[in-house]
Enzyme design. Structure first.
Site, PDB file in Angstrom:
ATOM      1  N   PRO A 110       0.841  -1.203   0.000  1.00 53.71           N
ATOM      2  CA  PRO A 110       0.000   0.000   0.000  1.00 53.71           C
ATOM      3  C   PRO A 110       0.878   1.255   0.000  1.00 53.71           C
ATOM      4  CG  PRO A 110      -0.772  -1.575   1.629  1.00 53.71           C
ATOM      5  CD  PRO A 110       0.562  -2.063   1.153  1.00 53.71           C
TER       6      PRO A 110
ATOM      7  N   ASP B 276       6.088 -14.774  -9.009  1.00 55.65           N
ATOM      8  CA  ASP B 276       6.755 -13.615  -8.411  1.00 55.65           C
ATOM      9  C   ASP B 276       6.328 -12.320  -9.117  1.00 55.65           C
ATOM     10  OD1 ASP B 276       8.313 -12.338  -6.581  1.00 55.65           O
ATOM     11  OD2 ASP B 276      10.243 -12.888  -7.430  1.00 55.65           O
TER      12      ASP B 276
ATOM     13  N   GLU C 119      16.864 -14.436   0.220  1.00 58.45           N
ATOM     14  CA  GLU C 119      17.185 -14.064  -1.172  1.00 58.45           C
ATOM     15  C   GLU C 119      18.653 -13.682  -1.300  1.00 58.45           C
ATOM     16  OE1 GLU C 119      13.775 -11.208  -1.206  1.00 58.45           O
ATOM     17  OE2 GLU C 119      13.734 -11.759  -3.316  1.00 58.45           O
TER      18      GLU C 119
HETATM   19  P1  5GP Z   1       3.922  -3.831  -5.512  1.00 66.99           P
HETATM   20  O1  5GP Z   1       4.065  -4.111  -4.054  1.00 66.99           O
HETATM   21  O2  5GP Z   1       4.264  -2.401  -5.850  1.00 66.99           O
HETATM   22  O3  5GP Z   1       2.595  -4.236  -6.082  1.00 66.99           O
HETATM   23  O4  5GP Z   1       4.974  -4.774  -6.284  1.00 66.99           O
HETATM   24  C1  5GP Z   1       6.324  -4.460  -6.441  1.00 66.99           C
HETATM   25  C2  5GP Z   1       7.082  -4.528  -5.125  1.00 66.99           C
HETATM   26  O5  5GP Z   1       7.117  -5.897  -4.664  1.00 66.99           O
HETATM   27  C3  5GP Z   1       8.546  -4.156  -5.242  1.00 66.99           C
HETATM   28  O6  5GP Z   1       8.732  -2.765  -5.103  1.00 66.99           O
HETATM   29  C4  5GP Z   1       9.198  -4.930  -4.094  1.00 66.99           C
HETATM   30  O7  5GP Z   1       9.029  -4.252  -2.882  1.00 66.99           O
HETATM   31  C5  5GP Z   1       8.354  -6.203  -4.055  1.00 66.99           C
HETATM   32  N1  5GP Z   1       9.004  -7.293  -4.832  1.00 66.99           N
HETATM   33  C6  5GP Z   1       8.691  -7.691  -6.077  1.00 66.99           C
HETATM   34  N2  5GP Z   1       9.485  -8.721  -6.463  1.00 66.99           N
HETATM   35  C7  5GP Z   1      10.290  -8.991  -5.423  1.00 66.99           C
HETATM   36  C8  5GP Z   1      11.313  -9.967  -5.195  1.00 66.99           C
HETATM   37  O8  5GP Z   1      11.651 -10.808  -6.051  1.00 66.99           O
HETATM   38  N3  5GP Z   1      11.926  -9.916  -3.982  1.00 66.99           N
HETATM   39  C9  5GP Z   1      11.575  -9.023  -3.020  1.00 66.99           C
HETATM   40  N4  5GP Z   1      12.227  -9.077  -1.849  1.00 66.99           N
HETATM   41  N5  5GP Z   1      10.607  -8.106  -3.200  1.00 66.99           N
HETATM   42  C10 5GP Z   1       9.977  -8.085  -4.381  1.00 66.99           C
END
Ligand code: 5GP
Length: 354
Positions: free
Chosen positions: A99, A291, A216
């Protein structure tokens, strides 16, 4: 592998903004380029690049957020993402998103999530979406495609304890609107796990499910502490040492496996060396996930096809892997029962066609 598309599947690790269609991202970026807000050719270059390190992926997310963070766009992306998953026969989707607050356009964390719910409501009539926790009967058997969608609110590792707590409180307020859990994500080299611990603990005490991005990057202390917290599931588990594997296996915490993501971000060096193989062989609870299907140009059917081809797993076993994922969803027993019925009927159809 057509059967990977046609069989029902469960998606438990999909980030909303990472699942944006490439075409939508380019269209939105072009619009901002025309307004002079961004330099479009620079942006286009980053979007079209295929292999990115984990660090570059987080740079790309900052860019994505520049073009996506207004209510109308969030509603549109949600609708498209759900339609895309349903089109490849994902029957249950846990969509996670962070959010965001943006005072300059009157966006609060709450109005951000409301825009997502609006997106779920606006999905076309050919697709029946069930997203309210107390609305399970909304799925009508008359429509061709059905999908259950539940939301997880993500805490970004850049946030403070207060901001994380605000997200948890929001999730609690929006429980009746399909929000069922909390995720901890964001750049794993940023922030400290202990910052978020109070909010995650509170979330769990209040009945929310919790999933954590874990391992990770190599960080044995954090990994151990996360496993001791006993989250409902963890994502990735790439950089585990012997001690951590032992702890994970004895805890039976389900792992959300994201094959393409781990290879693209070079967290794992090749598909055949992926820990999926060992966890699958040892019958550890696992679920295949995308993912960020947009960022990594994949979809869930592709992840199933990849696992099948790489690890030599046949159609029936892959179907069982998909069916087993129902055990690890965060929605309640009623939804589990419906999904089990759906998989049972798909299994009969599959056996008849063999
Ligand atoms: P949102 O939360 O804006 O819908 O999706 C993107 C966000 O998800 C990114 O800014 C990051 O915080 C998180 N995110 C997406 N892919 C990954 C990942 O492979 N690893 C991690 N730790 N966070 C991710």
């Amino acid at each position: 592998m057509d059967w990977c598309v046609s069989m029902p599947k469960v998606e438990l690790h999909a980030h909303l903004n990472g699942s944006i269609r490439n075409s939508t991202l380019l269209e939105l970026a072009k619009e901002l380029g025309e307004k002079g807000t961004i330099v479009f050719p620079d942006f286009e270059h980053v979007i079209l690049k295929n292999d990115r390190s984990l660090r570059e992926v987080f740079k790309l997310f900052d860019l994505i957020h520049m073009v996506t963070t207004d209510h109308k766009t969030i509603t549109r992306i949600t609708k498209e993402v759900v339609e895309d998953f349903a089109a490849e026969n994902v029957v249950y989707l846990e969509l996670r998103t962070t959010p965001k607050r943006n005072d300059s356009i009157g966006m609060s964390k709450r109005s951000y999530v409301e825009a997502i719910i609006e997106g779920l409501r606006s999905v076309g009539t050919s697709l029946n979406v069930n997203f309210c926790t107390n609305d399970s009967m909304k799925l009508s058997s008359k429509t061709e495609k059905k999908i259950y969608v539940r939301l997880l609110l993500s805490i970004d590792r850049r946030e403070s304890t207060e901001s994380a707590m605000e997200t948890v409180n929001l999730a609690l307020e929006m429980k009746d609107m399909g929000v069922i859990g909390i995720d901890l994500s964001g750049n794993p080299t940023v922030g400290e796990w202990k910052t978020f611990f109070p909010a995650l603990k509170f979330a769990r005490e209040q009945g929310l499910s919790v999933t954590l991005h874990c391992g990770e990057v190599p960080n044995p202390v954090e990994i151990q502490e996360m496993l001791e917290f006993l989250p409902g599931r963890i994502g990735h588990a790439c950089c585990f040492e012997d001690e951590e594997w032992k702890k994970l296996k004895s805890s039976k915490i389900p792992v959300e496996i994201c094959l393409t993501s781990n290879i693209r971000t070079e967290t794992i060096s090749s598909f055949d060396l992926h820990h999926f193989a060992e966890l699958y062989k040892e019958n550890h609870p696992i679920v295949l996930c995308t993912d960020d299907s947009g960022v990594f140009s994949t979809n869930l059917s592709n992840e199933y096809a990849l696992a099948s081809a790489t690890f030599g797993i046949g159609k029936v076993e892959m179907f069982e892997l998909a069916r087993k994922a129902v055990d690890f969803i965060y929605a309640g027993d009623e939804v589990k029962m419906e999904l089990n019925k759906l998989f049972e009927s798909a299994a009969t159809t599959m056996l008849e066609s063999n």
